[in-house]
Design a protein around this motif. Structure first.
Motif, PDB file in Angstrom:
ATOM      1  N   ASP A  15      -6.542   2.091   0.586  1.00 19.34           N
ATOM      2  CA  ASP A  15      -5.866   3.299   1.078  1.00 19.34           C
ATOM      3  C   ASP A  15      -4.358   3.102   1.229  1.00 19.34           C
ATOM      4  OD1 ASP A  15      -8.338   4.570   1.217  1.00 19.34           O
ATOM      5  OD2 ASP A  15      -8.639   4.048   3.326  1.00 19.34           O
ATOM      6  N   TYR A  16      -3.862   1.924   0.856  1.00 18.65           N
ATOM      7  CA  TYR A  16      -2.448   1.570   1.039  1.00 18.65           C
ATOM      8  C   TYR A  16      -1.845   1.217  -0.320  1.00 18.65           C
ATOM      9  CZ  TYR A  16      -3.509   1.479   5.996  1.00 18.65           C
ATOM     10  OH  TYR A  16      -3.877   1.832   7.276  1.00 18.65           O
ATOM     11  N   PRO A  17      -1.292   2.205  -1.043  1.00 11.86           N
ATOM     12  CA  PRO A  17      -0.830   1.973  -2.418  1.00 11.86           C
ATOM     13  C   PRO A  17       0.501   1.234  -2.547  1.00 11.86           C
ATOM     14  CG  PRO A  17      -0.372   4.226  -1.767  1.00 11.86           C
ATOM     15  CD  PRO A  17      -1.159   3.603  -0.641  1.00 11.86           C
ATOM     16  N   LEU A  18       1.294   1.184  -1.500  1.00 10.84           N
ATOM     17  CA  LEU A  18       2.611   0.557  -1.571  1.00 10.84           C
ATOM     18  C   LEU A  18       2.511  -0.913  -1.183  1.00 10.84           C
ATOM     19  CD1 LEU A  18       4.524   3.377   0.347  1.00 10.84           C
ATOM     20  CD2 LEU A  18       3.987   3.257  -2.091  1.00 10.84           C
ATOM     21  N   ARG A  19       3.538  -1.698  -1.525  1.00 12.05           N
ATOM     22  CA  ARG A  19       3.578  -3.104  -1.134  1.00 12.05           C
ATOM     23  C   ARG A  19       4.909  -3.355  -0.437  1.00 12.05           C
ATOM     24  NH1 ARG A  19      -1.272  -5.236  -1.031  1.00 12.05           N
ATOM     25  NH2 ARG A  19      -0.279  -7.258  -1.000  1.00 12.05           N
ATOM     26  N   LEU A  20       4.866  -4.187   0.602  1.00 10.47           N
ATOM     27  CA  LEU A  20       6.042  -4.451   1.430  1.00 10.47           C
ATOM     28  C   LEU A  20       6.268  -5.955   1.530  1.00 10.47           C
ATOM     29  CD1 LEU A  20       8.112  -2.975   3.306  1.00 10.47           C
ATOM     30  CD2 LEU A  20       6.561  -3.548   5.176  1.00 10.47           C
ATOM     31  N   HIS A  21       7.467  -6.388   1.175  1.00 10.04           N
ATOM     32  CA  HIS A  21       7.860  -7.793   1.322  1.00 10.04           C
ATOM     33  C   HIS A  21       8.818  -7.863   2.506  1.00 10.04           C
ATOM     34  CE1 HIS A  21      10.150 -11.494   0.607  1.00 10.04           C
ATOM     35  NE2 HIS A  21       8.979 -11.939   0.189  1.00 10.04           N
ATOM     36  N   ILE A  22       8.386  -8.525   3.586  1.00 14.65           N
ATOM     37  CA  ILE A  22       9.187  -8.613   4.814  1.00 14.65           C
ATOM     38  C   ILE A  22       9.980  -9.911   4.788  1.00 14.65           C
ATOM     39  CG2 ILE A  22       9.125  -8.699   7.333  1.00 14.65           C
ATOM     40  CD1 ILE A  22       6.415  -7.188   7.153  1.00 14.65           C
ATOM     41  N   PHE A  23      11.305  -9.796   4.753  1.00 14.26           N
ATOM     42  CA  PHE A  23      12.177 -10.973   4.701  1.00 14.26           C
ATOM     43  C   PHE A  23      12.346 -11.614   6.066  1.00 14.26           C
ATOM     44  CE2 PHE A  23      13.447  -8.737   0.882  1.00 14.26           C
ATOM     45  CZ  PHE A  23      13.461  -9.774  -0.029  1.00 14.26           C
ATOM     46  N   GLY A  24      12.616 -10.816   7.036  1.00 15.71           N
ATOM     47  CA  GLY A  24      12.864 -11.353   8.361  1.00 15.71           C
ATOM     48  C   GLY A  24      12.739 -10.267   9.394  1.00 15.71           C
ATOM     49  N   ARG A  25      12.592 -10.721  10.630  1.00 17.39           N
ATOM     50  CA  ARG A  25      12.497  -9.777  11.732  1.00 17.39           C
ATOM     51  C   ARG A  25      12.925 -10.478  13.016  1.00 17.39           C
ATOM     52  NH1 ARG A  25       9.892 -13.579  13.245  1.00 17.39           N
ATOM     53  NH2 ARG A  25       7.657 -13.797  13.291  1.00 17.39           N
ATOM     54  N   ASN A  26      13.408  -9.691  13.929  1.00 14.99           N
ATOM     55  CA  ASN A  26      13.661 -10.131  15.301  1.00 14.99           C
ATOM     56  C   ASN A  26      12.657  -9.369  16.136  1.00 14.99           C
ATOM     57  OD1 ASN A  26      16.010 -11.691  14.723  1.00 14.99           O
ATOM     58  ND2 ASN A  26      17.146  -9.781  14.524  1.00 14.99           N
ATOM     59  N   GLN A  27      11.983 -10.080  17.034  1.00 16.34           N
ATOM     60  CA  GLN A  27      10.978  -9.375  17.826  1.00 16.34           C
ATOM     61  C   GLN A  27      10.876  -9.939  19.227  1.00 16.34           C
ATOM     62  OE1 GLN A  27       7.067  -9.545  16.103  1.00 16.34           O
ATOM     63  NE2 GLN A  27       7.016 -11.759  16.024  1.00 16.34           N
ATOM     64  N   THR A  28      10.423  -9.087  20.100  1.00 11.82           N
ATOM     65  CA  THR A  28      10.085  -9.471  21.457  1.00 11.82           C
ATOM     66  C   THR A  28       8.593  -9.211  21.609  1.00 11.82           C
ATOM     67  OG1 THR A  28      12.269  -8.825  22.264  1.00 11.82           O
ATOM     68  CG2 THR A  28      10.508  -9.018  23.900  1.00 11.82           C
ATOM     69  N   THR A  29       7.891 -10.196  22.096  1.00 11.04           N
ATOM     70  CA  THR A  29       6.445 -10.059  22.289  1.00 11.04           C
ATOM     71  C   THR A  29       6.164  -9.972  23.779  1.00 11.04           C
ATOM     72  OG1 THR A  29       6.063 -11.343  20.284  1.00 11.04           O
ATOM     73  CG2 THR A  29       4.193 -11.085  21.786  1.00 11.04           C
ATOM     74  N   PHE A  30       5.325  -9.021  24.139  1.00 13.50           N
ATOM     75  CA  PHE A  30       4.956  -8.793  25.527  1.00 13.50           C
ATOM     76  C   PHE A  30       3.553  -9.335  25.745  1.00 13.50           C
ATOM     77  CE2 PHE A  30       7.990  -5.653  24.159  1.00 13.50           C
ATOM     78  CZ  PHE A  30       8.926  -5.682  25.187  1.00 13.50           C
ATOM     79  N   TYR A  31       3.380 -10.086  26.831  1.00 18.65           N
ATOM     80  CA  TYR A  31       2.105 -10.740  27.115  1.00 18.65           C
ATOM     81  C   TYR A  31       1.520 -10.226  28.424  1.00 18.65           C
ATOM     82  CZ  TYR A  31       3.457 -14.210  23.626  1.00 18.65           C
ATOM     83  OH  TYR A  31       3.826 -14.824  22.469  1.00 18.65           O
ATOM     84  N   GLN A  32       0.182 -10.275  28.484  1.00 18.95           N
ATOM     85  CA  GLN A  32      -0.522 -10.036  29.731  1.00 18.95           C
ATOM     86  C   GLN A  32      -1.643 -11.060  29.789  1.00 18.95           C
ATOM     87  OE1 GLN A  32      -1.608  -6.040  30.621  1.00 18.95           O
ATOM     88  NE2 GLN A  32      -2.718  -6.610  32.438  1.00 18.95           N
ATOM     89  N   ASN A  33      -1.699 -11.816  30.886  1.00 23.96           N
ATOM     90  CA  ASN A  33      -2.692 -12.884  31.029  1.00 23.96           C
ATOM     91  C   ASN A  33      -2.666 -13.845  29.841  1.00 23.96           C
ATOM     92  OD1 ASN A  33      -3.551 -11.777  33.486  1.00 23.96           O
ATOM     93  ND2 ASN A  33      -5.017 -10.447  32.442  1.00 23.96           N
ATOM     94  N   ARG A  34      -1.462 -14.195  29.413  1.00 19.52           N
ATOM     95  CA  ARG A  34      -1.220 -15.144  28.316  1.00 19.52           C
ATOM     96  C   ARG A  34      -1.727 -14.668  26.962  1.00 19.52           C
ATOM     97  NH1 ARG A  34      -2.163 -21.045  31.081  1.00 19.52           N
ATOM     98  NH2 ARG A  34      -0.892 -20.605  32.898  1.00 19.52           N
ATOM     99  N   GLN A  35      -2.004 -13.394  26.831  1.00 25.05           N
ATOM    100  CA  GLN A  35      -2.441 -12.816  25.570  1.00 25.05           C
ATOM    101  C   GLN A  35      -1.357 -11.866  25.067  1.00 25.05           C
ATOM    102  OE1 GLN A  35      -5.318 -13.387  23.806  1.00 25.05           O
ATOM    103  NE2 GLN A  35      -5.821 -14.974  25.290  1.00 25.05           N
ATOM    104  N   ALA A  36      -0.966 -12.040  23.795  1.00 29.35           N
ATOM    105  CA  ALA A  36       0.010 -11.121  23.210  1.00 29.35           C
ATOM    106  C   ALA A  36      -0.579  -9.725  23.209  1.00 29.35           C
ATOM    107  CB  ALA A  36       0.363 -11.552  21.798  1.00 29.35           C
ATOM    108  N   GLU A  37       0.162  -8.793  23.778  1.00 32.78           N
ATOM    109  CA  GLU A  37      -0.337  -7.432  23.908  1.00 32.78           C
ATOM    110  C   GLU A  37       0.422  -6.454  23.020  1.00 32.78           C
ATOM    111  OE1 GLU A  37      -0.082  -5.018  27.737  1.00 32.78           O
ATOM    112  OE2 GLU A  37      -2.063  -5.958  27.830  1.00 32.78           O
ATOM    113  N   GLU A  38       1.692  -6.760  22.751  1.00 33.63           N
ATOM    114  CA  GLU A  38       2.523  -5.849  21.964  1.00 33.63           C
ATOM    115  C   GLU A  38       3.767  -6.600  21.523  1.00 33.63           C
ATOM    116  OE1 GLU A  38       4.489  -1.434  22.602  1.00 33.63           O
ATOM    117  OE2 GLU A  38       4.267  -2.716  24.353  1.00 33.63           O
ATOM    118  N   SER A  39       4.290  -6.221  20.349  1.00 31.99           N
ATOM    119  CA  SER A  39       5.578  -6.755  19.930  1.00 31.99           C
ATOM    120  C   SER A  39       6.417  -5.613  19.374  1.00 31.99           C
ATOM    121  CB  SER A  39       5.424  -7.892  18.912  1.00 31.99           C
ATOM    122  OG  SER A  39       4.925  -7.404  17.697  1.00 31.99           O
TER     123      SER A  39
END
Length: 179
Positions: free
Chosen positions: A29-53
């Protein structure tokens, strides 16, 4: 109307909109292709589990055989991976030229995927990496490199074919030594 039928009706009014918003996890269902070179992200944790970035990054989108650079912002339930080598991820438009849905593999679970939404700003050039540095070049130049190296991630040609090296002292290759 009985109590049970009212409860079923109320439950269906809650479940149906949720199901309508859920994204497919089928790569077909996903006809396009994406090459990700780099990203900056902040990851949010709850009880030591990644919950969102959340974050931003740069990528090339391959659509109808054409590469195009893009900058993006994202919010994902999991940490966002970058492409390894020439790896690309399946994607589809949610809102053309504004928002993509990207299908990301779940670590350690072959055939299982998560989705992530990207707000995008499309560019009139393509990105490339050469000797660890990111650059940009006209899309036509990148497309020539793709044709020369038989690289077409939309059609399963995920690894460029090596060509003979240029003669010593000859012109340097176009910057697209790696997508």
């Amino acid at each position: 109307m009985t109590v049970v039928s009212r409860a079923l009706l109320a439950a269906s009014l809650v479940v149906v909109p949720v199901l309508a918003c859920a994204e497919s996890h089928n790569p077909a269902d996903y006809p396009l292709r994406l090459h990700i070179f780099g990203r900056n992200q902040t990851t949010f944790y709850q009880n030591r589990q990644a919950e969102e970035s959340k974050g931003e990054g740069r990528a090339n989108l391959f659509e109808n055989g054409e590469p195009q650079g893009m900058d993006f912002q994202f919010e994902c339930d999991k940490r966002l991976q970058v492409s390894s080598g020439y790896e690309t991820f399946p994607a589809k438009w949610k809102k053309p030229n504004q928002e993509l849905v990207v299908l990301l593999p779940q670590f350690g679970k072959p055939g299982s995927y998560d989705t992530c939404r990207f707000k995008v700003e499309m560019k009139d050039f393509s990105y490339f990496m050469h000797d660890g540095r990111m650059g940009s070049e006209p899309t036509a130049v990148f497309k020539q490199w793709m044709v020369k190296h038989e690289y077409d991630p939309e059609h399963g040609k995920n690894t460029p074919v090596a060509t003979a090296p240029a003669a010593a002292g000859g012109p340097a290759p176009a910057g697209a030594s790696q997508p």
